[in-house]
Design a protein around this motif. Structure first.
Motif, PDB file in Angstrom:
ATOM      1  N   ALA A  20       0.948  -1.182  -0.105  1.00 53.88           N
ATOM      2  CA  ALA A  20      -0.110   0.095   0.055  1.00 53.88           C
ATOM      3  C   ALA A  20       0.887   1.199   0.008  1.00 53.88           C
ATOM      4  N   GLY A  21       2.023   1.233   0.581  1.00 55.24           N
ATOM      5  CA  GLY A  21       2.877   2.526   0.775  1.00 55.24           C
ATOM      6  C   GLY A  21       3.528   2.612  -0.558  1.00 55.24           C
ATOM      7  N   LEU A  78       2.249   1.903  -3.530  1.00 53.39           N
ATOM      8  CA  LEU A  78       1.275   2.281  -4.392  1.00 53.39           C
ATOM      9  C   LEU A  78       1.240   3.877  -4.215  1.00 53.39           C
ATOM     10  N   GLU A  79       1.380   4.418  -2.982  1.00 56.28           N
ATOM     11  CA  GLU A  79       1.543   5.792  -2.603  1.00 56.28           C
ATOM     12  C   GLU A  79       2.613   6.436  -3.234  1.00 56.28           C
ATOM     13  N   ASP A  80       3.908   5.700  -3.213  1.00 60.03           N
ATOM     14  CA  ASP A  80       5.240   6.195  -3.548  1.00 60.03           C
ATOM     15  C   ASP A  80       4.842   6.228  -5.138  1.00 60.03           C
ATOM     16  N   ARG A 133       2.387   6.733  -7.225  1.00 57.39           N
ATOM     17  CA  ARG A 133       1.597   7.530  -7.421  1.00 57.39           C
ATOM     18  C   ARG A 133       2.138   9.140  -7.272  1.00 57.39           C
ATOM     19  N   ASN A 134       2.812   8.977  -6.201  1.00 56.15           N
ATOM     20  CA  ASN A 134       3.628  10.463  -5.959  1.00 56.15           C
ATOM     21  C   ASN A 134       4.701  10.499  -6.936  1.00 56.15           C
ATOM     22  N   LEU A 135       5.313   9.475  -7.469  1.00 61.80           N
ATOM     23  CA  LEU A 135       6.311   9.971  -8.531  1.00 61.80           C
ATOM     24  C   LEU A 135       5.427  10.166  -9.960  1.00 61.80           C
ATOM     25  N   GLN A 166       2.703  11.941  -9.919  1.00 55.02           N
ATOM     26  CA  GLN A 166       2.732  13.077  -9.693  1.00 55.02           C
ATOM     27  C   GLN A 166       3.661  14.469 -10.033  1.00 55.02           C
ATOM     28  N   ALA A 167       4.750  13.574  -9.714  1.00 57.68           N
ATOM     29  CA  ALA A 167       6.221  14.175  -9.843  1.00 57.68           C
ATOM     30  C   ALA A 167       6.616  14.449 -11.092  1.00 57.68           C
ATOM     31  N   GLY A 168       5.851  13.654 -12.099  1.00 57.50           N
ATOM     32  CA  GLY A 168       5.968  13.816 -13.607  1.00 57.50           C
ATOM     33  C   GLY A 168       7.322  13.239 -14.249  1.00 57.50           C
ATOM     34  N   ALA A 216      -2.208  -1.935  -9.742  1.00 48.71           N
ATOM     35  CA  ALA A 216      -3.194  -0.473 -10.014  1.00 48.71           C
ATOM     36  C   ALA A 216      -2.384   0.621 -10.333  1.00 48.71           C
ATOM     37  N   GLU A 267      -1.727   2.973 -13.505  1.00 51.73           N
ATOM     38  CA  GLU A 267      -1.929   4.338 -13.866  1.00 51.73           C
ATOM     39  C   GLU A 267      -0.847   5.310 -14.569  1.00 51.73           C
TER      40      GLU A 267
END
Ligand code: ATP
Ligand code: ATP
Ligand code: MG
Ligand code: MG
Lengths: 307, 325, 507, 318
Positions: D47-48, D50-52, D54-56, D58-60, D76, D80
């Motif tokens: 789960a963590g 996944l967060e990382d 997704r943050n990456l 976001q960081a493009g 998942a 994305e």
């Protein structure tokens, strides 16, 4: 007014920090938007549930060291049941089964017990989550009749979190049981003498903690799609968020709003550090420093307030 | 009726003796576990096994000393495992560069520094010990990772003295006892017969009352957490001598068991109550329990489950016997 | 009138016994009370009164004995059950939840709000808000709230365990009036107090406990006091005659031990100046909340003054921490023993605590010397050492003695006593007054606040009276009759009247 | 061209993973095509991760190299990322998400290879101690499959004791000392990479050495060359696989897709019995290296940095 400030000052302060962090995020990454919020909320979900569970126990004057292992058990059981029976409802059975009854020091032992149980159920990551349930926490809320632009900023995960907290905690907080939970945390002796059933109340507090931990485990399974038998880093994170959120570890003080905001602060912080591509080891240092600094600043503020 | 109240039954007398010496039931339990082990694996109770058990119980008991001392004041030291790891890693990586004595100084210095920061936060800034030590633990881990990058290619070496303590034996017993026995005596004596020891109990029992009596608790807490850091540092040195392989998470796995050892040994996490002798027995119990479960051929899940269940049973029984409420 | 109203037996306890380890707290306690009666439960410290109350209210279970409520045998296993049966106590320690506000505390025990407000008013607490947090209210207010809350639930049997011990005289009056009213309305009250005056005023009967055994039951009438005291103490009354003889002529030319001028702190302590001389016991008289708490806190280094100066032995002093005050010889015995004691630790550790405070004393403890000092203090204060392993197991009065004994063992120069005889039995009180005199004779200076005005002439050389945060009178021991003190405490002296009319403009 | 590459890793404080990170940095720097690395490196669960990831996103970042916490849990987020046009390369372990590329050590093969050698070495007859990694970890699970496959091929071999070291040196050492002290009989030891402390335990307690299988960690490889009477084998499990991931990612970004979606790096086995193995061991010796670090610091065709460069552990812009 000053009373409101005194009572909710800490939460308001945290809210301000969160707002600043979100603005900062936007400055660092101008593209940060609805999808960013969505992923933030999804990441925060298991932490928030764990924190809510931990918060209730801490308010009752206890601590639940087994919270992360319970999440693991809930996660694997849910994943396994959904996988084998293809029945999502099974996930909810778990919540009831896991609403269990340990005591304070006991939770340390229960940590090992639940760890063992999780491994016995599933000795490697596996299982599956029902797709419709997974949809529950993904994306933005759509409310029929409202233009999607209005709601696209509201992540479903956040709504789920708020819904559960509102359904369980708000009525509880004002009820006699809720007051009893505060009472046994504040002064067990006085509570006993006031006729509060100490044992039952404690059972209830741990029961609620179990419930929320199970929800947390379920939310992990929903986001990963599988069950993981090894507990994640939720124990320490939840304790940290509870304390950051203004709940005294000695019990009796604080609410759940602060801890939930604290969870979002910690998640946003991590997001920002990633966006800034800070050296990962330094990230750890920064997280530790900020955690300590916030609590320290709070302590100093409280001390000056007393003068 | 009055007569029955006046006489004390032998059973309740036993109860009282046990209550006043809470270590006794723990020792009995330890022997029961060993007996069980001997039934399951006849002949296990030999000198070598006893030596090994003691060898691994020592660092656990030392790290649990950090927990016992801090828990007496109502605190906890979650950075102890990290501090021990830091000290172990630093000594092993610096010995080839600056030599043993200097490396030991620097290693202990790092551990003491962690303790000092804890003491500053807990004693002066009044941060809750759990958060403070968790935070310094994180910070120290990060620093260790950064440090590690500069010493990848320096090799590692453990000062002979600690290898001697960690791996050598005298008359079948591990040499680590040369370090541990004086240490344990010092702690036990210190807690009972020194002003500092008394103040730890006092602060845990009622900090306000100590203030009223003229104690500046920040001084005590500062000294306490620094001492805890130092103990953790020494533990790290002994441990790296035993394991002989420095790693970035060497003693971290001792962290939870060290809390468990103190709790099993009868130290209250709310402060004011506990003894180090209890903690030592607690550490031995955990070590023996570990062996017992290793030798039982059962799935890992069941092993952990049993581990927890036994700890649970022990504490429940113990609390009942000693009538803590 | 009471005889007529009293009829039905409401509560009847026989042969109650309770043992804690080696200590038999109760051996054979009995009590019968009828509707409309106020019965005093009397006994020396450690006689078993509190234990008896706890058993009657379900907080403890008896080892043996029978309790009948309205003729029915009852076995309560928790205070909750007893409450449901209408048996409600007000314990010595506040039973309100510190971190909840007043309203939440009411809700917790299902107490109705309107009657509660009525009782709070009747008991003389003004400006109480339902969202006040309990932990921020003064002790005396808490005692009153505890009582109001219990009254609001219309108890059948009301038990007050040293409820008035921490109350100033004016509030005691109101409490007595209220409970008399309760009895007249047909309810039953069991009343515990070490103050005979209160008992004489409201109680119909007194039941006397000695060493856990009920040894007598008396109708309260003039002249019964001596008899009860004799029975309580189980021998000749040891009332030491201390009045008069001790008043020392102290030369005012000498530098005073402590000189306080124009001290102000918090919202209540406005302007206090006085001198405490060497070898003097200076009484402090004040109604609740006149600034005496702040005065003691400032002198003990617990809070900082907002104005004024403190001089110790002629040298200006300011304290940032109690340790600073202690270094100057100023030591405090606080009003609430819970603040002062390490409840989980032994009597010895509690008494020896100040000896170890400074870092230079952190090393090895000189065990013999410590034992000698502790034993000395224990003997001087006659502390019951049967339950010495944990102070929380001592009776309330004995706990109180430990808080004083600590400074007796450490040696005193200037002792700040805040209501030290709270909850102490009559014999011990009469040991404490001479002890104070003795300490003073050895050169100690003592500032002695008491909520019991009758103690002033027994122990003090002079008394200052504080009203509205200012000193309104200084009374010599000879003139310190209760009436005089009371008038002064209400700000009714001639001087004050003159002063207040000339300074009407003051806030 | 200047790309930004994100990295996600969920185990911190372990020599192997540290080497992986250093390899990624060194390769990124050496390639000259990476402007910056964005590394999420911490102890967490799927789960963590996944967060990382997704943050990456976001960081493009342009590509993400991920060492997955488990094969399915992060699908998942990978989906994305690839939907957003980001190249995702899973290293070390496979993921089941089809849009990701996989450059992986073959963990099942790792288990099989070592076990087969060990069973052969004890003559296909006898009992072994089976010291696994962390219970519930997917790499451990894969290795277990390989081990069981080999076990099935040698019916004469029994597992005397099976235990989880949790990939902790101290646990492993205590466990083997327990076996040695209690007289459990066994003829060989298979370890999941907690290896040098096992050899130490034999030496310290003076017990007769038995064949031991470990990984190519610097400490154990050193022991294979130097400890008198030790018969053993190191199975390679290069941490530099991370660097291979970077190379593959860069190639894809430049339009050179690999032929297969999955590239498996097959482990090699170096024993100190055969000549060939001895030579490999001798060549791999590096006494100065952190004993927890794998000695195989490079992978032919994929990595271009030198040993000094990986040890320097510097990425672009540092
Ligand atoms: N929990 C306990 N454990 C051990 N001893 C106890 C306990 N509770 C009470 N005692 C002992 O029982 C005796 C009676 O105590 P109790 O509190 O009933 O006295 P009391 O009459 O209320 O005295 P006081 O006037 O000082 O309040 C004392 O000797 C006390 O030490
Ligand atoms: N935690 C505890 N465990 C056992 N006994 C206790 C505990 N707390 C208090 N006591 C008992 O309660 C008695 C005094 O405590 P406390 O002051 O609370 O009682 P009280 O009746 O309200 O006051 P008082 O005795 O002054 O009337 C003692 O007898 C003590 O033994
Ligand atoms: Mg009492
Ligand atoms: Mg009492």
């Amino acid at each position: 007014m000053t009373r409101v400030l005194a009572r909710y000052g800490w939460s308001l302060g945290l809210l301000a920090i969160l707002a600043i962090l979100l603005v900062a995020t936007r400055l660092i990454q101008p593209n940060f938007g609805a999808s960013g919020l969505d992923s933030l909320a999804r990441a925060a979900l298991p932490f928030a549930f764990a924190t809510v569970g931990m918060g209730i126990v801490v308010i009752a004057g206890g601590i639940d060291l087994s919270i992360a292992s319970i999440m693991a058990v809930a996660g694997v059981v849910a994943a396994l049941l959904m996988h084998q029976m293809g029945d999502a409802n099974a996930g909810w059975v778990v919540l009831i089964v896991l609403t269990r009854v340990p005591d304070i020091v006991v939770t340390l032992a229960m940590l090992f017990v639940w760890e063992g149980v999780a491994l016995l159920i599933l000795n490697a990551p596996g299982g599956a989550a029902a797709p419709w349930l997974r949809e529950l926490v993904v994306g933005a809320v759509t409310i029929p009749g409202l233009p999607p632009e209005l709601t696209s900023w509201l992540p479903r995960a956040l709504v789920v979190l708020i819904a559960f907290v509102v359904i369980f905690w708000l009525p509880l907080r004002r009820s006699k049981l809720g007051l009893s939970i505060y009472a046994i945390g504040s002064d067990q002796h006085a509570a006993f003498r006031s006729g509060v059933p100490i044992g039952l109340t404690r059972v209830a507090a741990y029961g609620f903690a179990g419930l929320f931990a199970a929800l947390g485990g379920l939310s992990i399974t929903l986001s990963t799609g599988i069950g993981e038998p090894i507990a994640g880093p939720y124990l320490m994170a939840s304790v940290a968020a509870v304390v950051l959120g203004g709940v005294a570890l000695t019990g009796g003080k604080g609410g759940l709003l602060g801890p939930i905001i604290a969870v979002f602060i910690l998640r946003t912080l991590r997001l920002d550090l990633t966006l800034l591509s800070v050296d990962p080891n330094v990230t750890t240092i920064i997280e530790g420093t900020i955690m300590v600094a916030v609590v320290m600043a709070g302590g100093l503020l409280a001390m000056r307030g007393r003068r | 009726m009055a007569a029955t109240v006046e006489t004390i039954s032998p059973l309740s007398r036993v109860g009282r003796i046990v209550r006043e010496n809470p270590v006794i039931p723990l020792v009995l339990l330890l022997f029961a576990l060993i007996a069980l082990l001997n039934v399951l694996q006849p002949g296990i109770f030999n000198e070598r096994w006893v030596g090994n058990t003691i060898r691994f119980a020592m660092p656990l008991a030392m790290l649990a000393a950090c927990q016992t001392l801090t828990m007496l004041t109502g605190g906890i030291d979650l950075s102890a495992g990290v501090a021990a790891t830091v000290s172990a890693f630093v000594v092993a990586t610096l010995t080839p560069l600056v030599g043993g004595p200097m490396a030991i100084m620097l290693a202990l210095g790092a551990a003491v520094l962690i303790g000092l920061v804890n003491g500053f936060g807990v004693g002066i800034c009044r941060v809750h010990p759990l958060i403070m030590t968790l935070g310094t633990g994180l910070i120290a881990t990060g620093c260790l990772q950064v440090y590690q990058r500069y010493v990848i290619n320096t090799g590692s070496e453990i000062p002979w003295f600690f290898e001697f303590l960690g791996t050598g034996r005298t008359l079948g017993m591990p040499n680590g006892l040369y370090l541990f026995v004086p240490f344990a005596i010092l702690i036990i004596w210190g807690l009972r017969r020194t002003g500092f020891g008394r103040l730890l109990y006092a602060i845990g029992a009622n900090e306000n009352a100590t203030r009223l009596s003229g104690v500046r608790s920040w001084q005590v807490l500062m000294a306490l957490y620094t001492l805890s850091g130092l103990i953790a540092g020494i533990t790290g040195l002994l441990y790296v001598g035993i394991i002989r392989a420095p790693s970035l998470s060497l003693a971290n796995s001792l962290m939870l068991p060290s809390v468990a050892a103190a709790v099993i040994g009868g130290t209250s996490i709310f402060g004011g109550r506990g003894t180090y002798s209890g903690t030592i027995v607690g550490a031995l119990i955990l070590t023996v329990l570990g062996t017992l479960l290793t030798l039982l051929q059962i799935p890992e899940g069941a092993r952990r489950l049993l581990f927890g269940a036994i700890i649970l049973a022990v504490t429940a029984l113990y609390v009942r016997i000693t009538d803590q409420s | 009138m009471t005889e007529a109203a009293a009829g039905r037996v409401v509560l009847d306890a026989r042969g109650v016994a309770k043992r804690f380890g080696a200590v038999a707290a109760l051996k054979d306690a009995s009590l019968t009370v009828k509707a409309g009666e106020i019965v005093a439960l009397m006994g020396a410290n450690g006689a078993g009164k509190s234990t008896f109350v706890k058993i009657l209210t379900g907080a403890l279970r008896p080892d043996s004995g029978h309790i009948h409520i309205d003729g029915q045998e009852s076995r309560f296993t928790s205070p909750a059950q007893a409450r449901r049966a209408g048996i409600m106590p007000v314990y010595q320690e506040p039973s309100l939840i510190p971190d909840l506000d007043v309203g939440d505390n009411l809700r917790l025990v299902d107490a109705p709000i309107e009657p509660f407000r009525h009782w709070v008013d009747a008991l003389g607490i003004t400006n109480l808000r339902l969202d006040d947090t309990i932990s921020q209210l003064p002790l005396a207010t808490l005692r009153i709230l505890d009582l109001a809350l219990t009254l609001a639930k219309e108890p059948k049997v009301l038990m007050l365990d040293e409820m008035t011990a921490a109350l100033p005289t004016d509030l005691v009056e109101r409490v007595l009036t209220v409970i008399r009213g309760q009895a007249d309305a047909g309810r039953t009250v069991i009343y515990i107090s070490h103050r005979f005056a209160e008992i004489a005023r409201v109680c119909d009967r007194a039941s006397v406990l000695r060493d856990g055994v009920t040894v007598g039951d008396f109708v309260i009438e003039p002249g019964i006091e001596e008899k009860i005291v004799e029975l309580m103490l189980g021998g000749v009354p040891t009332r030491a005659e201390v009045t008069g003889a001790h008043i020392r002529a102290v030369s005012s030319a000498e530098t005073p031990r402590l000189r306080v001028s124009q001290l102000a702190a918090g919202s209540r302590l406005a302007d206090v100046s006085f001198e405490l001389r060497k070898g003097e016991v200076l009484g402090v008289v004040a109604l609740e909340g006149q600034g005496q708490d702040e005065l003691f806190d400032v002198l003990a280094g617990f809070r900082r003054a907002q104005g004024g100066t403190i001089e110790v032995d002629g040298k200006a002093a300011s304290f940032g921490h109690p340790a600073d005050a202690i270094a100057k010889g100023l030591t405090l015995v606080p009003g609430d023993r819970k603040d002062a004691l390490l409840m989980l630790r032994s009597v010895r550790e509690n008494i020896a605590l100040p000896l170890l405070a400074r870092p230079s004393k952190w090393g090895a403890i000189p065990m013999r010397e410590e034992a000698a000092r502790v034993t000395g203090a224990v003997e001087r204060l006659q502390i019951d050492m049967r339950a010495q392993a944990e102070v929380r197991r001592l009776s309330g009065g004995n706990q109180q003695k430990v808080t004083i004994g600590r400074w007796v063992a450490a040696g005193v120069e200037t002792l700040l006593l805040f209501d030290p005889t709270r909850g102490i039995d009559v014999r011990t009180k009469h040991q404490i007054y001479p002890l104070l005199r003795e300490l003073a004779a050895q050169g100690a200076s003592i500032l002695f606040y008491t909520s019991e005005l009758g103690e002033i002439p027994l122990a003090c050389d002079r008394a200052i009276v504080i009203f509205g945060g200012r000193i309104v009178d200084v009374i010599d021991a000879e003139a310190a009759t209760e009436q005089n003190l009371m008038r002064a405490a209400y700000g009714l002296t001639e001087k004050e009247r003159a002063a207040s009319s000339s300074a009407e403009a003051r806030p | 061209q200047d790309y930004t590459i994100g990295v996600s890793n969920t185990v911190q404080g372990n020599g192997w993973r540290e080497e992986m990170i250093c390899a990624i940095k060194a390769q990124a720097l050496k390639s000259g095509e990476v402007a910056s690395l964005n590394i999420a490196h911490r102890n967490t669960d799927a789960a963590g991760q996944l967060e990382d990831i997704r943050n990456l996103i976001q960081a493009g970042v342009d590509a993400i190299v991920v060492n997955p916490a488990n094969p399915e849990g992060i699908n998942a987020a990978i989906k994305e990322a690839t939907d957003a046009g980001i190249v995702v390369v899973a290293v070390d372990q496979a993921v089941t998400e089809p849009s990701a590329y996989v450059v992986s050590n073959n963990q099942e093969e790792y288990g099989y290879l070592g076990a087969k050698w060990l069973f052969e070495q004890i003559g296909g007859e006898g009992s072994v101690v089976y010291m696994r990694g962390a219970a519930g970890a997917s790499a451990d699970n894969d290795r277990d499959k390989g081990f069981k496959r080999a076990l099935a091929e040698y019916p004469g071999v029994k597992v005397a004791q099976e235990v989880f070291t949790g990939w902790q040196q101290d646990q492993g050492k205590q466990q083997i000392l327990d076996y040695l002290a209690t007289g459990v009989a066994f003829d060989g030891v298979w370890t999941s990479g907690i290896d040098n402390v096992i050899v130490d335990a034999f030496v310290e307690s003076g017990a007769p050495l038995v064949p031991i299988v470990g990984a190519d960690n610097a400490g154990f490889v050193g022991q294979l060359g130097s400890v008198e009477g030790l018969v053993g084998a190191a199975v390679t499990n290069p941490g530099s696989i991370g660097a291979a991931g970077v190379t593959v990612a860069l190639n894809i970004l430049k339009g050179e897709k690999p032929a297969e979606q999955t590239v498996l790096v097959t482990p090699a086995l170096w024993d100190n019995v055969s000549e060939e193995g001895k030579a490999s061991i001798a060549a791999a010796q590096n006494p100065n290296l952190d004993p927890e670090w794998p000695v195989s610091v490079s992978i032919a065709d994929y990595t271009t940095y030198s040993t000094d460069e990986i040890i320097a552990c510097k990425g672009p812009g540092e």
